[in-house]
Design a protein around this motif. Structure first.
Motif, PDB file in Angstrom:
ATOM      1  N   GLY A 184      45.953  35.912  54.375  1.00 20.90           N
ATOM      2  CA  GLY A 184      44.969  34.842  54.268  1.00 20.90           C
ATOM      3  C   GLY A 184      45.350  33.733  55.219  1.00 20.90           C
ATOM      4  N   THR A 185      44.357  33.064  55.769  1.00 21.88           N
ATOM      5  CA  THR A 185      44.635  32.040  56.786  1.00 21.88           C
ATOM      6  C   THR A 185      43.997  30.694  56.473  1.00 21.88           C
ATOM      7  OG1 THR A 185      42.750  32.819  58.100  1.00 21.88           O
ATOM      8  CG2 THR A 185      44.915  33.743  58.633  1.00 21.88           C
ATOM      9  N   THR A 186      43.271  30.576  55.368  1.00 28.31           N
ATOM     10  CA  THR A 186      42.605  29.326  55.037  1.00 28.31           C
ATOM     11  C   THR A 186      43.453  28.532  54.054  1.00 28.31           C
ATOM     12  OG1 THR A 186      41.375  30.425  53.267  1.00 28.31           O
ATOM     13  CG2 THR A 186      40.314  30.295  55.434  1.00 28.31           C
ATOM     14  N   PRO A 187      43.307  27.191  54.029  1.00 27.37           N
ATOM     15  CA  PRO A 187      44.077  26.385  53.077  1.00 27.37           C
ATOM     16  C   PRO A 187      43.853  26.856  51.645  1.00 27.37           C
ATOM     17  CG  PRO A 187      43.045  24.966  54.714  1.00 27.37           C
ATOM     18  CD  PRO A 187      42.492  26.341  54.945  1.00 27.37           C
ATOM     19  N   GLY A 188      44.951  26.994  50.902  1.00 20.60           N
ATOM     20  CA  GLY A 188      44.873  27.433  49.525  1.00 20.60           C
ATOM     21  C   GLY A 188      44.795  28.931  49.325  1.00 20.60           C
ATOM     22  N   ALA A 189      44.775  29.710  50.412  1.00 19.17           N
ATOM     23  CA  ALA A 189      44.693  31.166  50.285  1.00 19.17           C
ATOM     24  C   ALA A 189      45.948  31.709  49.609  1.00 19.17           C
ATOM     25  CB  ALA A 189      44.505  31.814  51.651  1.00 19.17           C
ATOM     26  N   VAL A 190      45.750  32.750  48.810  1.00 21.49           N
ATOM     27  CA  VAL A 190      46.849  33.412  48.098  1.00 21.49           C
ATOM     28  C   VAL A 190      46.897  34.867  48.548  1.00 21.49           C
ATOM     29  CG1 VAL A 190      47.688  34.173  45.852  1.00 21.49           C
ATOM     30  CG2 VAL A 190      46.705  31.884  46.104  1.00 21.49           C
ATOM     31  N   ALA A 191      48.034  35.292  49.056  1.00 21.10           N
ATOM     32  CA  ALA A 191      48.203  36.677  49.506  1.00 21.10           C
ATOM     33  C   ALA A 191      49.531  37.201  48.999  1.00 21.10           C
ATOM     34  CB  ALA A 191      48.158  36.757  51.027  1.00 21.10           C
ATOM     35  N   HIS A 192      49.579  38.504  48.776  1.00 18.80           N
ATOM     36  CA  HIS A 192      50.871  39.119  48.496  1.00 18.80           C
ATOM     37  C   HIS A 192      50.941  40.460  49.201  1.00 18.80           C
ATOM     38  CE1 HIS A 192      48.853  41.570  45.411  1.00 18.80           C
ATOM     39  NE2 HIS A 192      48.409  40.455  44.873  1.00 18.80           N
ATOM     40  N   TRP A 193      52.161  40.839  49.493  1.00 18.55           N
ATOM     41  CA  TRP A 193      52.438  42.061  50.247  1.00 18.55           C
ATOM     42  C   TRP A 193      53.416  42.895  49.425  1.00 18.55           C
ATOM     43  CZ3 TRP A 193      55.952  41.706  55.212  1.00 18.55           C
ATOM     44  CH2 TRP A 193      56.098  42.981  55.790  1.00 18.55           C
ATOM     45  N   PRO A 194      53.047  44.087  48.945  1.00 23.13           N
ATOM     46  CA  PRO A 194      51.828  44.857  49.181  1.00 23.13           C
ATOM     47  C   PRO A 194      50.588  44.183  48.589  1.00 23.13           C
ATOM     48  CG  PRO A 194      53.572  46.278  48.328  1.00 23.13           C
ATOM     49  CD  PRO A 194      54.020  44.864  48.153  1.00 23.13           C
ATOM     50  N   GLY A 195      49.458  44.347  49.293  1.00 26.54           N
ATOM     51  CA  GLY A 195      48.197  43.785  48.852  1.00 26.54           C
ATOM     52  C   GLY A 195      47.118  44.848  48.805  1.00 26.54           C
ATOM     53  N   GLY A 196      45.903  44.397  48.464  1.00 30.19           N
ATOM     54  CA  GLY A 196      44.763  45.288  48.364  1.00 30.19           C
ATOM     55  C   GLY A 196      44.245  45.351  46.946  1.00 30.19           C
ATOM     56  N   LEU A 197      43.740  44.211  46.437  1.00 32.96           N
ATOM     57  CA  LEU A 197      43.301  44.104  45.049  1.00 32.96           C
ATOM     58  C   LEU A 197      41.996  43.333  44.949  1.00 32.96           C
ATOM     59  CD1 LEU A 197      46.614  43.068  43.247  1.00 32.96           C
ATOM     60  CD2 LEU A 197      45.340  45.160  42.827  1.00 32.96           C
ATOM     61  N   CYS A 198      41.156  43.717  43.990  1.00 31.96           N
ATOM     62  CA  CYS A 198      39.977  42.962  43.601  1.00 31.96           C
ATOM     63  C   CYS A 198      40.098  42.686  42.106  1.00 31.96           C
ATOM     64  CB  CYS A 198      38.695  43.741  43.891  1.00 31.96           C
ATOM     65  SG  CYS A 198      38.431  44.127  45.635  1.00 31.96           S
ATOM     66  N   LEU A 199      40.120  41.412  41.708  1.00 30.00           N
ATOM     67  CA  LEU A 199      40.446  41.049  40.330  1.00 30.00           C
ATOM     68  C   LEU A 199      39.470  40.024  39.768  1.00 30.00           C
ATOM     69  CD1 LEU A 199      44.313  40.489  40.622  1.00 30.00           C
ATOM     70  CD2 LEU A 199      43.157  42.509  39.712  1.00 30.00           C
ATOM     71  N   ALA A 200      39.298  40.075  38.462  1.00 28.29           N
ATOM     72  CA  ALA A 200      38.590  39.050  37.715  1.00 28.29           C
ATOM     73  C   ALA A 200      39.478  38.575  36.569  1.00 28.29           C
ATOM     74  CB  ALA A 200      37.269  39.590  37.168  1.00 28.29           C
ATOM     75  N   PHE A 201      39.380  37.283  36.255  1.00 28.30           N
ATOM     76  CA  PHE A 201      40.148  36.684  35.163  1.00 28.30           C
ATOM     77  C   PHE A 201      39.162  36.293  34.058  1.00 28.30           C
ATOM     78  CE2 PHE A 201      42.669  36.301  38.922  1.00 28.30           C
ATOM     79  CZ  PHE A 201      43.976  36.459  38.501  1.00 28.30           C
ATOM     80  N   PRO A 202      38.985  37.166  33.074  1.00 29.44           N
ATOM     81  CA  PRO A 202      37.948  36.938  32.061  1.00 29.44           C
ATOM     82  C   PRO A 202      38.185  35.663  31.264  1.00 29.44           C
ATOM     83  CG  PRO A 202      38.776  39.196  31.978  1.00 29.44           C
ATOM     84  CD  PRO A 202      39.705  38.429  32.854  1.00 29.44           C
ATOM     85  N   GLY A 203      37.071  35.000  30.918  1.00 28.80           N
ATOM     86  CA  GLY A 203      37.142  33.816  30.072  1.00 28.80           C
ATOM     87  C   GLY A 203      37.338  34.178  28.621  1.00 28.80           C
ATOM     88  N   PRO A 204      37.357  33.184  27.723  1.00 27.31           N
ATOM     89  CA  PRO A 204      37.602  33.448  26.302  1.00 27.31           C
ATOM     90  C   PRO A 204      36.518  34.325  25.676  1.00 27.31           C
ATOM     91  CG  PRO A 204      37.852  31.100  26.821  1.00 27.31           C
ATOM     92  CD  PRO A 204      37.237  31.743  28.017  1.00 27.31           C
ATOM     93  N   ASN A 205      36.962  35.249  24.827  1.00 28.19           N
ATOM     94  CA  ASN A 205      36.061  36.088  24.018  1.00 28.19           C
ATOM     95  C   ASN A 205      35.109  36.920  24.865  1.00 28.19           C
ATOM     96  OD1 ASN A 205      37.132  34.908  21.576  1.00 28.19           O
ATOM     97  ND2 ASN A 205      35.874  33.110  22.021  1.00 28.19           N
ATOM     98  N   THR A 206      35.646  37.574  25.894  1.00 27.30           N
ATOM     99  CA  THR A 206      34.795  38.335  26.811  1.00 27.30           C
ATOM    100  C   THR A 206      35.218  39.788  26.990  1.00 27.30           C
ATOM    101  OG1 THR A 206      36.116  37.562  28.695  1.00 27.30           O
ATOM    102  CG2 THR A 206      34.134  36.284  28.146  1.00 27.30           C
ATOM    103  N   VAL A 207      36.317  40.222  26.381  1.00 26.20           N
ATOM    104  CA  VAL A 207      36.820  41.582  26.584  1.00 26.20           C
ATOM    105  C   VAL A 207      36.871  42.310  25.243  1.00 26.20           C
ATOM    106  CG1 VAL A 207      38.652  43.000  27.583  1.00 26.20           C
ATOM    107  CG2 VAL A 207      38.274  40.684  28.450  1.00 26.20           C
ATOM    108  N   ASN A 208      36.191  43.445  25.158  1.00 29.21           N
ATOM    109  CA  ASN A 208      36.141  44.202  23.918  1.00 29.21           C
ATOM    110  C   ASN A 208      36.069  45.703  24.199  1.00 29.21           C
ATOM    111  OD1 ASN A 208      35.653  42.202  21.477  1.00 29.21           O
ATOM    112  ND2 ASN A 208      34.423  41.429  23.194  1.00 29.21           N
ATOM    113  N   GLY A 209      36.620  46.495  23.291  1.00 26.23           N
ATOM    114  CA  GLY A 209      36.507  47.937  23.399  1.00 26.23           C
ATOM    115  C   GLY A 209      37.818  48.655  23.161  1.00 26.23           C
TER     116      GLY A 209
END
Length: 349
Positions: A184-209
């Motif tokens: 990543g090259t923009t201010p505030g960018a977060v990168a890690h190596w190894p990389g290659g991820l697409c993620l979501a951080f669910p809000g409260p009371n949103t995950v069931n099953g």
């Protein structure tokens, strides 16, 4: 065990990755480490910054004493900075932090303040350099990861199913989404190596099953493949029941119970891997000491879920699991993005 020394090929690899992350002549860089960091990674980062003409400094903090009731592994939450104002202020003056701490600073308490000052971060994960070399990020991965993140942001619902019995539904509305191709090259960018991820951080009371982890799925906190099934019941973001007669389920339950913290059972993030160079099979070929196991978070087509801290849902805990699974189908608003462990459509590599 593999040897850990400076190799020309690894230095060249570090230089290429640093260039992808916008490091060049005059770039203000802080290489941040701790006393228990893998020395060869710090040395390679030092030499690469020197060769590229960066304006860099090196900050090494003492690794703090162990206070948790069980070993803490692969949390993304380094405790090494410990609120040290001198270290924090130095990092705030930099354009990019090359993070060589053992656990990484992405979820560290100090990172939001540093990020707000405009710094970006590249976490060089605590892997043997051979693993980093094999999983080297490339520019071509950037647009694919960006597309996956955009698809997550536009979706209202994620559903995950598998032949083993998984059937999990996540409400994605208002969920912060992110990921990284490893640069990543923009201010505030977060990168890690190894990389290659697409993620979501669910809000409260949103995950069931229900989640059924099958033989061959992975427990990255333990750096191990499962040899027996674990069956999880999930209600309103929390693992409510952990069923299974094998050793894997028993170890999972005991580790969770040791924290004596209900928040350790909460969901942190969900998503999938995108890196074609990361391989599920490679965990069978390394000693645990040689790997932090971040590669397995990123192998293309996995379903990755995590328990532990989720600042977007107001939950903070040291208890943590990263749990990549094979052969799952992931849909976004009914659109298949991963089918039985293979990326689909424009995400296919």
């Amino acid at each position: 065990m593999l040897q850990e020394r400076i190799e020309g090929k690894w230095l060249a690899c570090f230089r290429r990755v640093f260039v992808l992350n916008g490091i060049g002549p005059g770039t203000r860089v802080a290489i941040v480490a701790e006393t228990q960091s893998r020395p060869v990674l710090v040395q390679l980062a030092d030499l690469a910054c020197h060769d590229l003409g960066a304006d860099y400094c090196m900050i090494t903090m003492p690794t703090p004493r162990q206070t948790a009731p069980v070993p803490v592994k692969s949390t993304g939450t380094s405790l090494a900075i410990q609120g040290n104002r001198a270290a924090i202020e130095a990092m705030k003056q930099c354009e990019i932090i090359v993070d060589c701490t053992v656990e990484g600073m992405i979820h560290a308490a100090e990172w939001p303040e540093i990020e707000e000052a405009g710094a970006r971060i590249l976490v060089v994960c605590n892997e043997h350099p051979e693993i980093l070399e094999r999983c080297e990020p490339t520019a071509e991965l950037g647009p694919k990861v960006a597309l996956g993140i955009q698809m997550l942001r536009e979706a209202k619902e994620m559903r995950v199913t598998s032949a083993a019995g998984t059937d999990l539904v996540i409400d994605l509305r208002d969920a912060p989404c992110g990921g990284t191709p490893g640069f990543g090259t923009t201010p505030g960018a977060v990168a890690h190596w190894p990389g290659g991820l697409c993620l979501a951080f669910p809000g409260p009371n949103t995950v069931n099953g229900r989640i059924v982890m099958d033989v061959g799925d992975m427990n990255l906190t333990f750096k191990s493949y499962l040899t027996s099934r674990i069956d999880f019941t999930v209600e309103n973001d929390f693992v409510k029941e952990i069923k299974g007669d094998g050793l894997d389920a028993e170890l999972f339950r005991e580790y969770m119970e040791a924290w004596e913290d209900p928040l350790a059972y909460g969901f942190s993030h969900v998503g999938w891997g995108m890196n074609p160079a990361a391989r599920w099979v490679s965990g069978a070929l390394y000693d645990k000491r040689d790997m932090q196991a971040v590669e397995f978070r990123a192998w293309a087509g996995n379903f990755l879920w995590s328990t532990g801290a989720n600042q977007y849902a107001g939950r903070f805990t040291e208890g943590h699991f990263d749990l990549p699974m094979r052969k799952c189908t992931i849909t976004l608003d009914g659109r298949v993005v991963v089918k039985e462990g293979r990326l689909q459509g424009d995400l296919a590599l």
